[in-house]
Design an enzyme around this catalytic site. Structure first.
Site: not given
Ligand code: NAD
Length: 338
Positions: A78, A118-120, A149, A193
């Protein structure tokens, strides 16, 4: 283009995964989506969608059967509010998801595996100044991510690399820098954000409020990348030969105050900013896109203003519908992020 290939998108019920499933369908792929939940904001475009908990090994074996490529997006994640308050849960759940999904992919003979980092992962000590030097891929070491994370993302990056070296599984690793867009989480505590600010600004516009909350002084900086560029970049990386981690984001850095101003302008209003205490993450972060341009011959194209306008309009619709159902819903203006 590899028409007809069968792909798995994990996390296909989430923000990026649901957009990616549609993108891959349009390019002729057969897509299986897997998640704990169906997409919240519309039907999945995947050919097949299975509700599976990928922390479990047997579910990972099931998810990765009879596909050629895996886009691994599932994560318990999140915005800063969530990431800074749930370290044990995030490290535990995401480690299980990634260790099991990667091993199941190997057992099932997957040809390519794209991991979404991630950039994290970047060290906190390089991000202490709002006017930060853009982060290059090699800056991840020596490692000192701010949160659990980021540590988990970094370890899984290494695991992918070892699976490629030891077992010949073709892995790809992307490091996202703040992806935003419509049909993503916009309330409830996991929103990031751009969505949180759009929600607060839409609430102010629709209720006549003149002020929104911003966590911290709002001078912390980030870059933000629109969702269509994100899925295009993911696809380009998957079909490329590049196996080292690659930044994927915009390299235009703005402050959170500036981000709020752009969204308010999309809403056609002006709002006062009330700066309150709250988690802010690192002080400054920006992507160095040199390698992205070099490797993919491409970089994100949608301007922040254009992407935020589409995102804001969609969130305003959600807020309007919510207000119509509950006149007293204070959480729309006050809850989490940023
Ligand atoms: P999101 O939270 O919308 O999607 C992640 C999905 O994973 C969710 O639908 C969640 O239900 C599912 N999930 C969680 N636990 C699970 C489990 N045990 N089994 C099956 N599914 C599960 O996030 P997003 O923004 O779509 O991010 C997708 C990926 O990109 C993630 O790995 C996230 O860490 C990475 N990421 C996203 C961002 C961003 O800005 N959105 C930035 C850096 C990295």
């Amino acid at each position: 283009m590899e028409i007809g290939k069968r792909v798995l998108v994990t996390g296909a019920g989430g923000f990026i995964g649901s957009h990616l499933a549609g993108f891959l369908k349009k390019r002729g792929y057969w897509v299986r989506g897997v998640d704990l939940k169906y997409p919240e904001f519309g039907e999945t475009e995947a050919d097949e969608f299975e509700i599976l908990d990928l922390r479990r090994w047997d579910n990972c074996l099931q998810a990765t059967r009879n596909v050629d490529h895996v886009y691994a997006l599932a994560a318990d994640m999140g915005g800063m509010g969530f990431i800074s308050a749930n370290h044990a849960q995030i490290l535990h759940n995401n480690s299980l998801i990634n260790i099991h999904t990667l091993e199941a992919a190997r057992v099932n003979g997957i040809k390519r595996y794209l991991y979404t980092s991630s950039a994290c992962v970047y060290p906190e000590f390089l991000q202490e100044d709002a006017n930060v030097t853009p982060l290059k891929e090699e800056d991840a070491y020596p490692a000192m991510p701010q949160d659990a994370y980021g540590w988990e993302k970094l370890v899984t990056e290494r695991l992918c690399n070892h699976y490629r070296e030891d077992f010949g599984l073709e892995t790809r690793t992307v490091r996202f820098h703040n992806i935003f867009g419509e049909k993503g989480t916009w309330e409830g505590g996991r929103e990031k954000a751009p969505a949180a600010l759009a929600r607060k600004i839409a609430h102010a516009k629709l209720t006549g409020a003149s002020e929104i909350d911003i966590w911290g002084d709002g001078e912390q900086t980030r870059s933000f990348c629109y969702i269509t560029d994100c899925v295009e970049g993911l696809y380009r990386l998957m079909v490329s030969d590049h196996y080292e981690p690659l930044n994927l984001g915009q390299d235009r850095m703005v402050t959170i105050n500036e981000l709020a101003d752009i969204i308010a302008s999309a809403a056609g209003i002006s709002v006062a900013k009330k700066h309150i205490d709250g988690p802010q993450g690192v002080r400054g972060r920006n992507s160095d896109n040199s390698r992205l341009r070099e490797v993919l011959g491409w970089e994100p194209e949608v301007s922040l203003e254009d992407g935020l306008k589409i995102t804001y309009d969609w969130i305003e619709e959600q807020v309007r519908a919510r207000l119509a159902g509950n006149d007293e819903d204070q959480t729309l203006s006050k809850s989490s992020n940023p």
